[in-house]
Design a protein around this motif. Sequence first.
Motif, PDB file in Angstrom:
ATOM      1  N   ALA A 274      -0.791 -38.715  44.492  1.00  0.00           N
ATOM      2  CA  ALA A 274       0.126 -38.627  43.349  1.00  0.00           C
ATOM      3  C   ALA A 274       1.489 -39.223  43.696  1.00  0.00           C
ATOM      4  O   ALA A 274       2.118 -39.892  42.865  1.00  0.00           O
TER       5      ALA A 274
ATOM      6  N   VAL B  47       4.471 -46.048  39.308  1.00  0.00           N
ATOM      7  CA  VAL B  47       5.126 -45.928  38.003  1.00  0.00           C
ATOM      8  C   VAL B  47       6.485 -46.621  38.044  1.00  0.00           C
ATOM      9  O   VAL B  47       6.830 -47.419  37.166  1.00  0.00           O
TER      10      VAL B  47
ATOM     11  N   ASN C 144       0.159 -29.646  36.194  1.00  0.00           N
ATOM     12  CA  ASN C 144       1.315 -29.304  35.356  1.00  0.00           C
ATOM     13  C   ASN C 144       2.298 -30.477  35.215  1.00  0.00           C
ATOM     14  O   ASN C 144       2.607 -31.155  36.194  1.00  0.00           O
ATOM     15  N   ALA C 145       2.813 -30.668  33.993  1.00  0.00           N
ATOM     16  CA  ALA C 145       3.674 -31.812  33.684  1.00  0.00           C
ATOM     17  C   ALA C 145       5.016 -31.778  34.407  1.00  0.00           C
ATOM     18  O   ALA C 145       5.705 -32.798  34.481  1.00  0.00           O
ATOM     19  N   VAL C 146       5.409 -30.628  34.946  1.00  0.00           N
ATOM     20  CA  VAL C 146       6.705 -30.530  35.631  1.00  0.00           C
ATOM     21  C   VAL C 146       6.545 -30.272  37.136  1.00  0.00           C
ATOM     22  O   VAL C 146       7.274 -30.832  37.937  1.00  0.00           O
TER      23      VAL C 146
ATOM     24  N   ASN D 185       0.074 -34.467  39.616  1.00  0.00           N
ATOM     25  CA  ASN D 185       0.459 -35.120  38.359  1.00  0.00           C
ATOM     26  C   ASN D 185       1.657 -36.041  38.603  1.00  0.00           C
ATOM     27  O   ASN D 185       2.771 -35.583  38.836  1.00  0.00           O
ATOM     28  N   ALA D 186       1.427 -37.352  38.531  1.00  0.00           N
ATOM     29  CA  ALA D 186       2.482 -38.327  38.849  1.00  0.00           C
ATOM     30  C   ALA D 186       3.580 -38.375  37.801  1.00  0.00           C
ATOM     31  O   ALA D 186       4.616 -38.995  38.006  1.00  0.00           O
ATOM     32  N   ILE D 187       3.368 -37.731  36.673  1.00  0.00           N
ATOM     33  CA  ILE D 187       4.424 -37.600  35.668  1.00  0.00           C
ATOM     34  C   ILE D 187       5.460 -36.582  36.124  1.00  0.00           C
ATOM     35  O   ILE D 187       6.655 -36.710  35.828  1.00  0.00           O
TER      36      ILE D 187
END
Lengths: 204, 204
Positions: B23, B30, B81-83, B88-90
């Motif tokens: 990630a 990104v 998780n998004a944070v 999760n690379a976001i």
Amino acid sequence: MFVQEDVSTAEVDRLEAVHAPLADGVRALVEATIQTCVDEDEVRAVRAEVDALVARLRARRTDGPAGVHYNAEGRTWSWGNAVVGERNAIAPPLRVVRDPDDSVHADVVLGVQYEGPPGMVHGGVGALLLDHVMGVAASARKRVTFTGTLTMRYVRATPLGPVRVEARIDREEGRKVFVVATLADPDGVTVEAEGVFIVPSWAV
Amino acid sequence: MFVQEDVSTAEVDRLEAVHAPLADGVRALVEATIQTCVDEDEVRAVRAEVDALVARLRARRTDGPAGVHYNAEGRTWSWGNAVVGERNAIAPPLRVVRDPDDSVHADVVLGVQYEGPPGMVHGGVGALLLDHVMGVAASARKRVTFTGTLTMRYVRATPLGPVRVEARIDREEGRKVFVVATLADPDGVTVEAEGVFIVPSWAV
């Protein structure tokens, strides 16, 4: 960093069409990184390949953020934007549509990378999308605005999957623009929002 | 989708250490996708390589979101998780620290992928981080909470770079937990937030 560029709209569109597919590929890679169950050696091998691709892309690059650009024809582009940036794999990206009455909406399918509670959209992701679309509504096509205050009421959890964001100007007072908005899933509204957006003094 | 797993904490830590670097690599990808200036053929070639890596990771994978997991020792993990999701690379990912007085804070450097206004953190990204950290504060180590309402006041724009999120419980009334929080850059507070978090009736 609002930079005017001497480049035609046709060329901007063409460049976007070259770069957007790479970001789409990276979006799929973000999802695959979460979902993969391949064995550990393969995870490490893919990591090494990713590093090699990063090095190739960094062979020539700009430093710093992408900024917001526009040309003499009024075409604007903010390819690095966290919500709408075509070159930013973090952005879904959202495509915001302006309706004839100047309200705006956006339809998007939120994948597994936007998860908070199990199977649900992260509450903060709802806020992220709402903030952006409300800002677009506040701008009303003709001015820059910044978020002043933002209030969200979470009606119920939003499942991952298709959602719609809608926003419209409720009223204006001086440099304050009052915007109302909703986040909805196919069964109805999940988050209600109100925001006050500020038109900076240099813009009026 | 809060799933209890029969796996030791040591094994969870080991698996995390295998997957988190992938990630991290995707996070760099990104950023490189936003900043690259390599020629168009190279952009297309890298895209093809990214697609091949996606296919390798998808050779074996779970369907659907990652969910939230825990083991008998109380170790929890929400890798998607998004944070805070390590896979999760976001997610930056945020590492939330609980202080002795049960307030919480997180320090993170926000890169170019979190841009909104030129050079600045997207207002909605501030909301995303605040929502999450406030939720952790509300949980007070011992219960599940959901976001009820969230109000943010943007004091000034937050430059990309190092930021700190702080949150603490202000008071509680029945199943409502009132949380206050700030987002700050090295020069001070940029966003003030208040939130009401709800303890679901099945949890009390």
